[in-house]
Design a protein around this motif. Structure first.
Motif, PDB file in Angstrom:
ATOM      1  N   ASN A 143      -5.027   3.371 -10.344  1.00  0.00           N
ATOM      2  CA  ASN A 143      -4.478   2.059 -10.028  1.00  0.00           C
ATOM      3  C   ASN A 143      -2.962   2.139  -9.894  1.00  0.00           C
ATOM      4  OD1 ASN A 143      -6.959   0.817 -10.059  1.00  0.00           O
ATOM      5  ND2 ASN A 143      -6.785   0.119 -12.172  1.00  0.00           N
ATOM      6  N   GLU A 144      -2.469   1.450  -8.884  1.00  0.00           N
ATOM      7  CA  GLU A 144      -1.010   1.393  -8.789  1.00  0.00           C
ATOM      8  C   GLU A 144      -0.469   0.636  -9.996  1.00  0.00           C
ATOM      9  OE1 GLU A 144       0.941  -0.959  -5.828  1.00  0.00           O
ATOM     10  OE2 GLU A 144      -0.794  -2.254  -5.524  1.00  0.00           O
ATOM     11  N   THR A 181      -9.252   8.414  -8.566  1.00  0.00           N
ATOM     12  CA  THR A 181      -8.561   7.194  -8.167  1.00  0.00           C
ATOM     13  C   THR A 181      -7.647   6.747  -9.299  1.00  0.00           C
ATOM     14  OG1 THR A 181     -10.386   5.818  -8.979  1.00  0.00           O
ATOM     15  CG2 THR A 181     -10.423   6.465  -6.653  1.00  0.00           C
ATOM     16  N   TYR A 183       1.349   1.551  -4.491  1.00  0.00           N
ATOM     17  CA  TYR A 183       0.417   1.754  -3.374  1.00  0.00           C
ATOM     18  C   TYR A 183       1.115   1.512  -2.046  1.00  0.00           C
ATOM     19  CZ  TYR A 183      -3.429   0.774  -0.165  1.00  0.00           C
ATOM     20  OH  TYR A 183      -4.272   0.771   0.917  1.00  0.00           O
ATOM     21  N   VAL A 200      -5.270   3.120  -5.943  1.00  0.00           N
ATOM     22  CA  VAL A 200      -6.036   1.883  -5.748  1.00  0.00           C
ATOM     23  C   VAL A 200      -5.062   0.707  -5.764  1.00  0.00           C
ATOM     24  CG1 VAL A 200      -7.844   0.398  -6.665  1.00  0.00           C
ATOM     25  CG2 VAL A 200      -8.075   2.891  -6.809  1.00  0.00           C
ATOM     26  N   ASP A 201      -5.150  -0.096  -4.720  1.00  0.00           N
ATOM     27  CA  ASP A 201      -4.251  -1.237  -4.595  1.00  0.00           C
ATOM     28  C   ASP A 201      -4.603  -2.314  -5.607  1.00  0.00           C
ATOM     29  OD1 ASP A 201      -2.240  -2.847  -3.393  1.00  0.00           O
ATOM     30  OD2 ASP A 201      -3.807  -3.968  -2.348  1.00  0.00           O
ATOM     31  N   VAL A 202      -3.589  -2.881  -6.221  1.00  0.00           N
ATOM     32  CA  VAL A 202      -3.764  -4.085  -7.023  1.00  0.00           C
ATOM     33  C   VAL A 202      -2.965  -5.191  -6.346  1.00  0.00           C
ATOM     34  CG1 VAL A 202      -4.139  -2.832  -9.170  1.00  0.00           C
ATOM     35  CG2 VAL A 202      -1.839  -3.531  -8.557  1.00  0.00           C
ATOM     36  N   ALA A 234       0.176   1.937 -12.690  1.00  0.00           N
ATOM     37  CA  ALA A 234      -0.317   2.531 -13.938  1.00  0.00           C
ATOM     38  C   ALA A 234       0.879   2.880 -14.820  1.00  0.00           C
ATOM     39  CB  ALA A 234      -1.154   3.767 -13.646  1.00  0.00           C
TER      40      ALA A 234
END
Length: 587
Positions: free
Chosen positions: A259-260, A257, A317, A348-350, A262
C-alpha cells in the motif's frame, strides 16, 4: 642308527655327567647340521593326550630295553607342551597348543626338543611342527575409521587404509579385501611382502558434498580358509566442502503488493536463499544490486542477514506504481559466489488524492436568449489515484438552468444550459461544481464559477400609464411644458435607453399633434401655442417610446388632453333677429 654316534660312544662308561657333556657337544654339532633327528607335525589346538609320535620306534630302539632305561625330554618350555611315556617311548601332547601363542613371530612353528635316553646316555633331537588351523578371523585395529576427502579431488586419488591382521599364517592369513558396493570408490590391494596385503581406497567418481556430505563404506578382510573367516571395519568418508555452490533463492519469482503511504519500517517481503556449501561457504548475506538507482535505495532497505526488505522512505503510488528491485545473495567464501533475483513490488493505490477540477474554456457571460444546450464552459477533472479511487463523477445543483454533459473524452464535461434564461429574472449565477471520486471513503472537491446572463433587447419600453390623460388650462404660455410621459425598459444599457417622439402620421386623430413638441430624452411635452377652450375643448395624440437596442423596440401610448376653461370672455347681449335679418331694437 643315529647318525654321528658310534656304538662305542653309546656304551661309554665314563659316568652320567661326562656322558651328558658329550651329548650336549654332539647335540650342538648335530643341530648345526639339521634341525632334528625326527620331525613330527601336529595341528594346533589338538586335545590334551593326543599322540605326537613314537620316538622309540622311529629311532629304531628295542622296545624291550625301554623298561630298563629311562627316556625323558630335557629341553622344553617351563610349561611343558609334550611328554614321553617311559614304557613305550610315545610322545603325547601335554596341553592344547596355540600356535599363535607359541610361535607369535614366526610363520613356521617348529618346536625343537632335546630328549635323553639313560643307561647308557643317549641324546636325541626331536622337532615338532605345530600346524596352523584357521582359528582366527582377520581383525582391524579399530572398529571404525574416518577419512576426510575434499570434494575437489579428482578421480584416481588414492588413500591408503590400515591393513587387517590375522594371527594365523600362510593361507589362513589375510588373503583379500572387499569393499561394500558404492558409486564413488573402488579398492586396490598392494602386496607388501612381510607386511602383508595393504588396502588402498581409490576415488573413481567425483565427490559432491552437496549431494552426499559423507559416505559410509564397509571394508572386509578375508583369509584363505574354507570357508573363509572375515573381519570388517566401517569407513566413514567425510567430504570436505569447497565453495562450488552459489546461493539459490527459494522462489523463482518474488512478487508482492504494498500500500502506498506505508509507514517507514513496514516489512515488504522477506527473501530467502540457501547455499548447499557449509561453513562460511554456505553463509548467505543479502544486498541490493550495485546497479540499483539511488531513488530505490532511498525508498527501501534490506537486512543483510535475514533478507527482509523494509520501507525506508515515502511510498507514493502517484510517483511510482511499481518497483523492480534486484537483490543479490552472496556467500562468505574466500571467492564469494553471488546470485541475483528480481523482486517485483506493486504499489497499491489508496484514496489519498482529491479530484482536481479545471475550467479549460469558459464564457463568463452568456446571452439570455441562448438556446438550451448552449455550452458555457468546458470542465476537466483529474484524480491522481487509480481504479475506483481515480474514478470521478461531476455534478451541479439541480435548481439552476445549467447541467453538466459528459464528453466523449474521459473526465471531460461541458457546462451547458438546460432551460431558457431570462436576465430580467436572474442576471447572475454562482455555479458550484462538485467532483467526487468512487473511493472508500470518497474524496471530493468543489469549484465555483460565476456566470453572467447578458442582456438582449427582448423587452419593449413600457409606459407608466396607458392611456395618459392630462388637463391643460386654456391660455397657456406657448413653448412651455404642459405635461410629460414616462416609459421604462426592463432591459439594460442601450437596450433600455429610451427616446420619445410624437406620432405624426397625418391621422385625423393626431392632427393637432403639430401644435405639440416632445423632449426625446425626458418625455416632456411642450405646447407650441395657447389653447382656447372656446375653440378646442379636447384632443388626443400618440407618443412613441423607442429603445436603443438593435433592432430597437418601441411602444405607443395614447395621450388624451382636456382644455380647461378660464373666465376670459365678457358677457355678450344678444338681440333677437327679425325675419328680415335685422336685430330688433337696433334703433
Amino acid at each position: 642308527m643315529i647318525s654321528g654316534l658310534t656304538m662305542e660312544q653309546r656304551r661309554y662308561e665314563g659316568g652320567r655327567a661326562r656322558g651328558y657333556l658329550v651329548g650336549c657337544v654332539v647335540a650342538v654339532l648335530l643341530w648345526s647340521v639339521a634341525s632334528a633327528q625326527i620331525r613330527y607335525s601336529i595341528s594346533e589346538e589338538v586335545n590334551e593326550g593326543t599322540v605326537v609320535g613314537n620316538i622309540a620306534k622311529d629311532l629304531g630302539l628295542d622296545k624291550s630295553t625301554l623298561t630298563e632305561r629311562r627316556y625323558r625330554i630335557v629341553s622344553s618350555n617351563a610349561d611343558p607342551l609334550f611328554h614321553v611315556n617311559q614304557n613305550d617311548g610315545i610322545m603325547y601332547v601335554s596341553r592344547k597348543i596355540d600356535r599363535e601363542e607359541v610361535c607369535a613371530q614366526s610363520s613356521t612353528c617348529l618346536i625343537n626338543l632335546k630328549t635323553v635316553l639313560e643307561n647308557p646316555l643317549e641324546v636325541h633331537y626331536v622337532g615338532v611342527e605345530v600346524l596352523d588351523i584357521n582359528d582366527h578371523s582377520p581383525s582391524f585395529p579399530d572398529e571404525e575409521t574416518t577419512l576426510e576427502i575434499s570434494e575437489s579431488v579428482l578421480p584416481g586419488a588414492r588413500f591408503q587404509l590400515k591393513p587387517s591382521r590375522d594371527p594365523d599364517s600362510g593361507h589362513f592369513s589375510v588373503q583379500q579385501y572387499k569393499i561394500s558396493q558404492n558409486d564413488h570408490f573402488r579398492l586396490e590391494v598392494k602386496n607388501r611382502g612381510d607386511d602383508g596385503k595393504i588396502p588402498i581406497l581409490v576415488v573413481q567418481k567425483s565427490l559432491d558434498r552437496e549431494t552426499a556430505e559423507s559416505h559410509s563404506l564397509v571394508l572386509t578382510a578375508l583369509d584363505g580358509g574354507k570357508p573363509p573367516k572375515s573381519g570388517n571395519i566401517n569407513i566413514i568418508v567425510n567430504v570436505l566442502d569447497i565453495n562450488d555452490n552459489a546461493p539459490v533463492f527459494s522462489k523463482e519469482v518474488y512478487s508482492v503488493t504494498l500500500n502506498e503511504n506505508a509507514p517507514v519500517g513496514t516489512t515488504v517481503i522477506q527473501v530467502n536463499a540457501t547455499d548447499l556449501d557449509e561453513g562460511s561457504n554456505g553463509e548467505v548475506v543479502y544486498s541490493f544490486s550495485k546497479s540499483m538507482h539511488k531513488n530505490i535505495l532511498n525508498t527501501f532497505d534490506i537486512n543483510t542477514s535475514t533478507g527482509e526488505i523494509v520501507v525506508k522512505g515515502l511510498i507514493d503510488y502517484e510517483q511510482k506504481d511499481k518497483y523492480d528491485i534486484e537483490i543479490e545473495a552472496s556467500d562468505k567464501g574466500f571467492a564469494p559466489l553471488t546470485t541475483e533475483k528480481s523482486v517485483i513490488i506493486q504499489i497499491v493505490d489508496v484514496n489519498d488524492n482529491v479530484p482536481e477540477i479545471e475550467v479549460t474554456s469558459f464564457s463568463s457571460s452568456i446571452p439570455e436568449d441562448s438556446r438550451p444546450g448552449t455550452t458555457v464552459a468546458l470542465i476537466s477533472v483529474n484524480d491522481l489515484d487509480s481504479g475506483l479511487n481515480g474514478k470521478v463523477i461531476c455534478s451541479i445543483s439541480d435548481d439552476v438552468p445549467f447541467t453538466l454533459s459528459p464528453s466523449l473524452q474521459e473526465n471531460m464535461y461541458s457546462l451547458v444550459t438546460k432551460s431558457p434564461l431570462d436576465r430580467e429574472k436572474q442576471s447572475h449565477y454562482e455555479l458550484t461544481i462538485t467532483a467526487k471520486d468512487a473511493g472508500q471513503p470518497p474524496l471530493s472537491s468543489e469549484k465555483t464559477i460565476s456566470v453572467v446572463v447578458s442582456d438582449v433587447n427582448d423587452n419593449s419600453p413600457e409606459f407608466s400609464l396607458s392611456p395618459y390623460t392630462f388637463y391643460v388650462t386654456e391660455a397657456n404660455e406657448p413653448g412651455t411644458s404642459v405635461f410629460s410621459v414616462k416609459a421604462f425598459d426592463r432591459d439594460e444599457n442601450d437596450n433600455a435607453l429610451i427616446s420619445y417622439h410624437i406620432l405624426r402620421d397625418g391621422n385625423q386623430e393626431n392632427k393637432l399633434a403639430s401644435f405639440l413638441n416632445i423632449n426625446s430624452e425626458t418625455g416632456d411635452i411642450l405646447a407650441l401655442k395657447s389653447f382656447d377652450f372656446e375653440v378646442l375643448k379636447t384632443f388626443q395624440f400618440q407618443v412613441v417610446a423607442t429603445d436603443s437596442g438593435t433592432p430597437s423596440l418601441s411602444s405607443n401610448v395614447t395621450v388624451n388632453v382636456f382644455i380647461l376653461d378660464q373666465n376670459d370672455n365678457a358677457p355678450v347681449i344678444l338681440y333677437p333677429v327679425s325675419s328680415n335679418g335685422s336685430a330688433e331694437g337696433s334703433h
